[in-house]
Design a protein around this motif. Structure first.
Motif, mmCIF file in Angstrom:
data_model
loop_
_atom_site.group_PDB
_atom_site.id
_atom_site.type_symbol
_atom_site.label_atom_id
_atom_site.label_comp_id
_atom_site.label_asym_id
_atom_site.label_seq_id
_atom_site.Cartn_x
_atom_site.Cartn_y
_atom_site.Cartn_z
ATOM 1 N N LYS A 3 83.496 53.693 65.955
ATOM 2 C CA LYS A 3 84.036 54.964 66.441
ATOM 3 C C LYS A 3 85.291 55.385 65.712
ATOM 4 C CE LYS A 3 84.659 53.973 70.637
ATOM 5 N NZ LYS A 3 85.205 54.066 71.969
ATOM 6 N N LYS A 4 85.475 56.677 65.633
ATOM 7 C CA LYS A 4 86.721 57.240 65.128
ATOM 8 C C LYS A 4 86.995 58.357 66.115
ATOM 9 C CE LYS A 4 86.895 58.637 60.434
ATOM 10 N NZ LYS A 4 86.679 59.337 59.465
ATOM 11 N N ASN A 5 87.941 58.172 67.036
ATOM 12 C CA ASN A 5 88.157 59.121 68.130
ATOM 13 C C ASN A 5 86.862 59.358 68.904
ATOM 14 O OD1 ASN A 5 90.779 59.264 67.189
ATOM 15 N ND2 ASN A 5 90.274 60.929 65.798
ATOM 16 N N ASP A 6 86.396 60.636 68.870
ATOM 17 C CA ASP A 6 85.215 60.924 69.666
ATOM 18 C C ASP A 6 83.975 61.043 68.779
ATOM 19 O OD1 ASP A 6 84.307 61.085 72.193
ATOM 20 O OD2 ASP A 6 84.360 63.286 72.254
ATOM 21 N N THR A 7 83.948 60.250 67.741
ATOM 22 C CA THR A 7 82.819 60.366 66.812
ATOM 23 C C THR A 7 82.068 59.035 66.715
ATOM 24 O OG1 THR A 7 84.282 59.830 65.000
ATOM 25 C CG2 THR A 7 83.875 62.164 65.388
ATOM 26 N N ILE A 8 80.882 59.128 66.163
ATOM 27 C CA ILE A 8 80.019 57.951 66.043
ATOM 28 C C ILE A 8 79.596 57.816 64.585
ATOM 29 C CG2 ILE A 8 77.695 57.120 66.635
ATOM 30 C CD1 ILE A 8 78.118 58.377 69.410
ATOM 31 N N LEU A 9 79.647 56.584 64.081
ATOM 32 C CA LEU A 9 79.203 56.361 62.699
ATOM 33 C C LEU A 9 77.682 56.468 62.643
ATOM 34 C CD1 LEU A 9 79.839 55.509 59.760
ATOM 35 C CD2 LEU A 9 79.524 53.146 60.492
ATOM 36 N N ARG A 10 77.205 57.427 61.835
ATOM 37 C CA ARG A 10 75.742 57.616 61.748
ATOM 38 C C ARG A 10 75.182 57.042 60.445
ATOM 39 N NH1 ARG A 10 71.440 59.819 63.941
ATOM 40 N NH2 ARG A 10 69.986 61.117 62.781
ATOM 41 N N THR A 11 75.917 57.256 59.348
ATOM 42 C CA THR A 11 75.402 56.799 58.051
ATOM 43 C C THR A 11 76.510 56.068 57.296
ATOM 44 O OG1 THR A 11 74.154 58.876 58.059
ATOM 45 C CG2 THR A 11 74.017 57.561 56.076
ATOM 46 N N LYS A 12 76.216 54.831 56.893
ATOM 47 C CA LYS A 12 77.244 54.018 56.226
ATOM 48 C C LYS A 12 77.490 54.498 54.797
ATOM 49 C CE LYS A 12 76.354 49.923 58.935
ATOM 50 N NZ LYS A 12 75.390 48.864 59.055
ATOM 51 N N PHE A 13 78.644 54.078 54.245
ATOM 52 C CA PHE A 13 79.057 54.557 52.922
ATOM 53 C C PHE A 13 78.016 54.303 51.816
ATOM 54 C CE2 PHE A 13 81.236 53.916 48.851
ATOM 55 C CZ PHE A 13 81.644 55.226 48.632
ATOM 56 N N PRO A 14 77.470 53.072 51.681
ATOM 57 C CA PRO A 14 76.492 52.854 50.594
ATOM 58 C C PRO A 14 75.272 53.762 50.711
ATOM 59 C CG PRO A 14 77.058 50.778 51.680
ATOM 60 C CD PRO A 14 77.698 51.863 52.480
ATOM 61 N N GLU A 15 74.870 54.059 51.947
ATOM 62 C CA GLU A 15 73.701 54.927 52.158
ATOM 63 C C GLU A 15 74.035 56.372 51.777
ATOM 64 O OE1 GLU A 15 73.441 53.996 56.245
ATOM 65 O OE2 GLU A 15 72.501 52.044 55.865
ATOM 66 N N ARG A 16 75.268 56.792 52.116
ATOM 67 C CA ARG A 16 75.680 58.166 51.769
ATOM 68 C C ARG A 16 75.819 58.299 50.269
ATOM 69 N NH1 ARG A 16 79.933 56.979 55.429
ATOM 70 N NH2 ARG A 16 81.463 57.923 54.044
ATOM 71 N N LEU A 17 76.405 57.291 49.647
ATOM 72 C CA LEU A 17 76.582 57.315 48.193
ATOM 73 C C LEU A 17 75.212 57.407 47.513
ATOM 74 C CD1 LEU A 17 78.882 56.988 46.100
ATOM 75 C CD2 LEU A 17 78.281 54.572 45.977
ATOM 76 N N CYS A 18 74.290 56.578 47.977
ATOM 77 C CA CYS A 18 72.942 56.572 47.401
ATOM 78 C C CYS A 18 72.283 57.930 47.620
ATOM 79 C CB CYS A 18 72.115 55.453 48.039
ATOM 80 S SG CYS A 18 70.440 55.396 47.403
ATOM 81 N N HIS A 19 72.451 58.501 48.839
ATOM 82 C CA HIS A 19 71.817 59.780 49.143
ATOM 83 C C HIS A 19 72.288 60.874 48.194
ATOM 84 C CE1 HIS A 19 71.361 63.660 51.263
ATOM 85 N NE2 HIS A 19 70.194 63.166 51.609
ATOM 86 N N SER A 190 79.675 63.892 65.956
ATOM 87 C CA SER A 190 80.348 63.867 67.259
ATOM 88 C C SER A 190 79.416 63.261 68.315
ATOM 89 C CB SER A 190 80.748 65.282 67.670
ATOM 90 O OG SER A 190 79.598 66.013 68.017
ATOM 91 N N ARG A 191 80.030 62.788 69.397
ATOM 92 C CA ARG A 191 79.235 62.234 70.501
ATOM 93 C C ARG A 191 78.308 63.311 71.068
ATOM 94 N NH1 ARG A 191 80.573 57.726 73.479
ATOM 95 N NH2 ARG A 191 81.928 56.400 72.275
ATOM 96 N N ALA A 192 78.860 64.541 71.178
ATOM 97 C CA ALA A 192 78.070 65.644 71.729
ATOM 98 C C ALA A 192 76.835 65.891 70.864
ATOM 99 C CB ALA A 192 78.937 66.898 71.802
ATOM 100 N N TRP A 193 77.020 65.782 69.552
ATOM 101 C CA TRP A 193 75.905 65.981 68.607
ATOM 102 C C TRP A 193 74.827 64.932 68.851
ATOM 103 C CZ3 TRP A 193 73.239 63.385 64.816
ATOM 104 C CH2 TRP A 193 72.548 64.144 63.867
#
Ligand code: HEM
Length: 218
Positions: A3-19, A190-193
């Motif tokens: 978590k970072k405040n009211d957010t949720i980690l959805r995609t990790k850095f290596p996956e985003r970099l690859c994407h 976001s959590r709401a998302w």
């Protein structure tokens, strides 16, 4: 749940970099491929410097796209396995399209539509790789009879156009579900998302969080 405040980690850095690396490589591979479809599209081959360079680089870029998608397959396959609850999404696809969020659709980390797209992308790249290797004039084409080459060229063209159309659909959905591109850029949503678009995943994360609170690791 990271978590970072009211957010949720959805995609990790290596996956985003690859994407995003994939996006760049796919763009140049697709544009050079399209340039050979029709004379009026031939200017597209200049995006890779010159038509000659495009001819040389296209197969190598295609292999890079394949390898990047292998990485995505390893990292994302487990979230894209079909579940019984995906039937609810299919049955309510009209509400999904109209953005009506009446009932819980029990959507996991990815929805049924994303899962279908995911496996179609993987199937297309496999056909593109096999047919592309067969028709690669510099190295392998001479090993095959002409009828195999003709079949390979047909399969390569159909799956190439197919993959471009799938990616256009993928980009449309990414733009349409507000917040998902930010998720692929920053990693966080976001959590709401999550609650709105992936309710079952949200419940799973909340249950895990509650369990961690009651049974904190030393
Ligand atoms: C400008 C182009 C693109 C945009 C804006 C885009 C956007 C996105 C976004 C926002 C996600 C995350 C979806 C979510 O968290 O629910 C995603 C996932 C993904 N994207 Fe893209 N994408 C693009 C191009 C591509 C290309 C060219 C490929 C492959 C050839 C690709 C393959 C994937 C895959 C495999 C996933 C994981 C989806 C899953 O596991 O079901 N994307 N993309």
């Amino acid at each position: 749940m990271a978590k970072k405040n009211d957010t949720i980690l959805r995609t990790k850095f290596p996956e985003r970099l690859c994407h995003w690396f994939l996006v760049i490589c796919f763009f140049f591979t697709a544009m050079s491929g399209l340039s050979w479809f029709y004379p009026s599209l031939s200017w597209l081959s200049n995006l890779l410097g010159s038509p000659q360079l495009a001819r040389i680089l296209h197969p190598f870029l295609g292999i890079i796209v394949f390898l990047a998608l292998c990485f995505m397959l390893v990292r994302f396959a487990k979230y894209n396995l079909f579940a019984k609850t995906d039937l609810i999404w299919f049955r309510n696809v009209k509400d999904v399209i109209l953005n009506r969020h009446g009932q819980k659709l029990q959507i996991g980390k990815y929805n049924a539509g994303q899962k279908v797209l995911f496996w179609l992308i993987m199937a297309s790249i496999l056909v593109l790789l096999v047919s592309g290797l067969i028709m690669w004039r510099a190295y392998f084409a001479h090993l095959f009879p002409i009828w195999v080459l003709r079949l390979a060229i047909l399969a390569h063209s159909v799956s190439g156009i197919g993959l471009i159309l799938l990616i256009l659909g993928h980009i449309y959905l990414a733009l349409w579900v507000r917040g998902s591109i930010t998720g692929m850029v920053t990693g966080y949503v976001s959590r709401a998302w999550v609650r709105q678009h992936h309710d079952r995943w949200y419940d799973e994360l909340a249950a895990r969080e509650a369990a961690a609170k009651t049974d904190p690791k030393p």
